[in-house]
Motif scaffolding. Structure first.
Motif, PDB file in Angstrom:
ATOM      1  N   ILE A   1      59.175  43.852  53.943  1.00  0.00           N
ATOM      2  CA  ILE A   1      60.060  43.286  52.927  1.00  0.00           C
ATOM      3  C   ILE A   1      59.364  42.168  52.177  1.00  0.00           C
ATOM      4  N   GLN A   2      58.660  41.308  52.924  1.00  0.00           N
ATOM      5  CA  GLN A   2      57.912  40.220  52.293  1.00  0.00           C
ATOM      6  C   GLN A   2      56.840  40.777  51.364  1.00  0.00           C
ATOM      7  N   ALA A   3      56.139  41.823  51.808  1.00  0.00           N
ATOM      8  CA  ALA A   3      55.049  42.410  51.026  1.00  0.00           C
ATOM      9  C   ALA A   3      55.573  42.993  49.712  1.00  0.00           C
ATOM     10  N   LYS A   4      56.715  43.703  49.767  1.00  0.00           N
ATOM     11  CA  LYS A   4      57.282  44.294  48.555  1.00  0.00           C
ATOM     12  C   LYS A   4      57.709  43.208  47.572  1.00  0.00           C
ATOM     13  N   ALA A   5      58.295  42.131  48.110  1.00  0.00           N
ATOM     14  CA  ALA A   5      58.766  41.037  47.261  1.00  0.00           C
ATOM     15  C   ALA A   5      57.606  40.337  46.573  1.00  0.00           C
ATOM     16  N   LYS A   6      56.452  40.279  47.239  1.00  0.00           N
ATOM     17  CA  LYS A   6      55.306  39.554  46.692  1.00  0.00           C
ATOM     18  C   LYS A   6      54.214  40.479  46.162  1.00  0.00           C
ATOM     19  N   ALA A   7      54.514  41.786  46.045  1.00  0.00           N
ATOM     20  CA  ALA A   7      53.512  42.741  45.570  1.00  0.00           C
ATOM     21  C   ALA A   7      52.259  42.679  46.442  1.00  0.00           C
ATOM     22  N   ASN A   8      52.379  43.269  47.599  1.00  0.00           N
ATOM     23  CA  ASN A   8      51.311  43.284  48.604  1.00  0.00           C
ATOM     24  C   ASN A   8      51.206  41.913  49.284  1.00  0.00           C
ATOM     25  N   CYS A   9      49.998  41.329  49.302  1.00  0.00           N
ATOM     26  CA  CYS A   9      49.822  40.068  50.023  1.00  0.00           C
ATOM     27  C   CYS A   9      50.046  38.874  49.102  1.00  0.00           C
ATOM     28  N   GLY A  10      50.860  37.926  49.566  1.00  0.00           N
ATOM     29  CA  GLY A  10      51.093  36.723  48.785  1.00  0.00           C
ATOM     30  C   GLY A  10      50.036  35.678  49.079  1.00  0.00           C
ATOM     31  N   GLY A  11      49.618  34.946  48.046  1.00  0.00           N
ATOM     32  CA  GLY A  11      48.621  33.899  48.242  1.00  0.00           C
ATOM     33  C   GLY A  11      47.205  34.404  48.108  1.00  0.00           C
ATOM     34  N   THR A  12      46.275  33.543  48.441  1.00  0.00           N
ATOM     35  CA  THR A  12      44.854  33.876  48.304  1.00  0.00           C
ATOM     36  C   THR A  12      44.105  33.502  49.579  1.00  0.00           C
ATOM     37  N   ASN A  13      42.847  33.974  49.672  1.00  0.00           N
ATOM     38  CA  ASN A  13      41.987  33.650  50.814  1.00  0.00           C
ATOM     39  C   ASN A  13      40.717  32.977  50.313  1.00  0.00           C
TER      40      ASN A  13
ATOM     41  N   ASN B   1      33.823  20.988  51.784  1.00  0.00           N
ATOM     42  CA  ASN B   1      32.466  20.852  52.303  1.00  0.00           C
ATOM     43  C   ASN B   1      32.519  20.636  53.806  1.00  0.00           C
ATOM     44  N   ILE B   2      31.429  20.158  54.384  1.00  0.00           N
ATOM     45  CA  ILE B   2      31.351  19.996  55.821  1.00  0.00           C
ATOM     46  C   ILE B   2      32.228  18.847  56.327  1.00  0.00           C
ATOM     47  N   VAL B   3      32.643  17.952  55.444  1.00  0.00           N
ATOM     48  CA  VAL B   3      33.437  16.790  55.845  1.00  0.00           C
ATOM     49  C   VAL B   3      34.938  17.052  55.724  1.00  0.00           C
ATOM     50  N   ALA B   4      35.349  17.720  54.671  1.00  0.00           N
ATOM     51  CA  ALA B   4      36.771  17.967  54.444  1.00  0.00           C
ATOM     52  C   ALA B   4      36.952  19.154  53.517  1.00  0.00           C
ATOM     53  N   GLY B   5      38.134  19.739  53.577  1.00  0.00           N
ATOM     54  CA  GLY B   5      38.411  20.869  52.701  1.00  0.00           C
ATOM     55  C   GLY B   5      39.766  21.473  52.991  1.00  0.00           C
ATOM     56  N   THR B   6      40.081  22.556  52.263  1.00  0.00           N
ATOM     57  CA  THR B   6      41.349  23.248  52.459  1.00  0.00           C
ATOM     58  C   THR B   6      41.088  24.734  52.649  1.00  0.00           C
ATOM     59  N   VAL B   7      41.655  25.281  53.716  1.00  0.00           N
ATOM     60  CA  VAL B   7      41.567  26.714  53.994  1.00  0.00           C
ATOM     61  C   VAL B   7      42.830  27.375  53.464  1.00  0.00           C
ATOM     62  N   TYR B   8      42.666  28.364  52.593  1.00  0.00           N
ATOM     63  CA  TYR B   8      43.787  29.131  52.065  1.00  0.00           C
ATOM     64  C   TYR B   8      43.805  30.489  52.756  1.00  0.00           C
ATOM     65  N   VAL B   9      44.937  30.865  53.323  1.00  0.00           N
ATOM     66  CA  VAL B   9      45.074  32.135  54.032  1.00  0.00           C
ATOM     67  C   VAL B   9      46.285  32.869  53.477  1.00  0.00           C
ATOM     68  N   ASP B  10      46.092  34.096  52.972  1.00  0.00           N
ATOM     69  CA  ASP B  10      47.206  34.816  52.358  1.00  0.00           C
ATOM     70  C   ASP B  10      48.219  35.272  53.412  1.00  0.00           C
ATOM     71  N   SER B  11      49.336  35.821  52.941  1.00  0.00           N
ATOM     72  CA  SER B  11      50.442  36.161  53.839  1.00  0.00           C
ATOM     73  C   SER B  11      50.071  37.227  54.856  1.00  0.00           C
ATOM     74  N   CYS B  12      49.236  38.185  54.441  1.00  0.00           N
ATOM     75  CA  CYS B  12      48.855  39.266  55.358  1.00  0.00           C
ATOM     76  C   CYS B  12      48.012  38.741  56.512  1.00  0.00           C
ATOM     77  N   LYS B  13      47.010  37.914  56.191  1.00  0.00           N
ATOM     78  CA  LYS B  13      46.178  37.329  57.235  1.00  0.00           C
ATOM     79  C   LYS B  13      46.982  36.353  58.094  1.00  0.00           C
ATOM     80  N   THR B  14      47.886  35.627  57.446  1.00  0.00           N
ATOM     81  CA  THR B  14      48.715  34.674  58.184  1.00  0.00           C
ATOM     82  C   THR B  14      49.561  35.399  59.226  1.00  0.00           C
ATOM     83  N   ASN B  15      50.133  36.541  58.840  1.00  0.00           N
ATOM     84  CA  ASN B  15      50.929  37.321  59.783  1.00  0.00           C
ATOM     85  C   ASN B  15      50.088  37.765  60.983  1.00  0.00           C
TER      86      ASN B  15
END
Length: 223
Positions: free
Chosen positions: A121-133, A138-152
């Motif tokens: 249901i989530q996939a249909k609502a968001k057209a496949n996977c929601g978000g990005t990967n 850098n080596i000190v700090a950063g943000t990891v983005y994980v889409d809905s499919c990988k998150t599941n």
């Protein structure tokens, strides 16, 4: 003259009272710097204690390193996680590691199968996977983005009691970002599920402790 001395004594007494309070604040700041960890207020103290304990765990750090060996044999592009355990053994990966990883993914796939109607249901609502990967930083700090499919799939691995090594191949950035697997693993499935509820995936702010050199999550938010 007496009036001046009286004022001087009053000033000295006020400083005497103020100094201990100021010293205590300074000591707290020093203790914080010695600890080297800073967390967003969204984490409870219990969660913070657990995160620090797990990040400092040599066992989990070793699992993250083992995860690098598994990456070429894992495909999570579909509904379930595919692990080529036969090829992994042929290429000389340790039998114990391969067996444990296969067990982790079998349990995770069983969890995904049970949750499939909800995820569909989530996939249909968001057209496949929601978000990005991706990983931005850098080596000190950063943000990891994980889409809905990988998150599941991450939630499924944690729910099945899987090890940190089993998460590495699911993260954006490949081997270069494997060290954050421990940080993500320590957050726990409940926090990840809460922030992934809208189907857009999650983003995790990662910081590096300047004292210990360990990588840990600062906050988790929806994408």
């Amino acid at each position: 003259m007496k009036k001046f001395i009286s004022l001087l004594l009053t000033l000295v007494m006020s400083l005497t009272v103020a100094i201990p309070f100021g010293s205590a604040q300074t000591q707290n700041d020093i203790n914080e710097e010695e600890n080297g960890y800073v967390f967003d207020e969204s984490f409870t103290q219990d969660q913070i204690d657990k995160i620090i304990a797990n990040v400092e765990s040599e066992e989990l750090q070793e699992q993250a390193e083992e995860g690098n060996l598994l990456q070429p044999y894992i495909d999570d592009s579909g509904t379930f996680i595919k692990f080529d355990d036969v090829k992994a053994l042929e290429d000389g990966l340790p039998l114990e590691l391969v067996q444990k990883t296969k067990e982790d993914y079998d349990k995770a796939n069983a969890y995904l199968a049970k949750q499939q109607p909800k995820f569909s249901i989530q996939a249909k609502a968001k057209a496949n996977c929601g978000g990005t990967n991706k990983f931005v930083g850098n080596i000190v700090a950063g943000t990891v983005y994980v889409d809905s499919c990988k998150t599941n799939k991450i939630i499924a691995i944690i729910a099945g009691g899987g090890g940190a090594s089993s998460l590495v191949a699911l993260l954006p950035g490949g081997a270069a970002i494997a060290v954050v697997a421990v940080a993500i693993y320590t957050i726990g499935g409940a926090v990840i599920s809460y922030n992934a509820a809208d189907g857009n995936g999650i983003k995790i702010k990662i910081l590096k402790n300047p004292i210990t050199g360990k990588v840990y999550p600062y906050w988790v938010k929806p994408q």
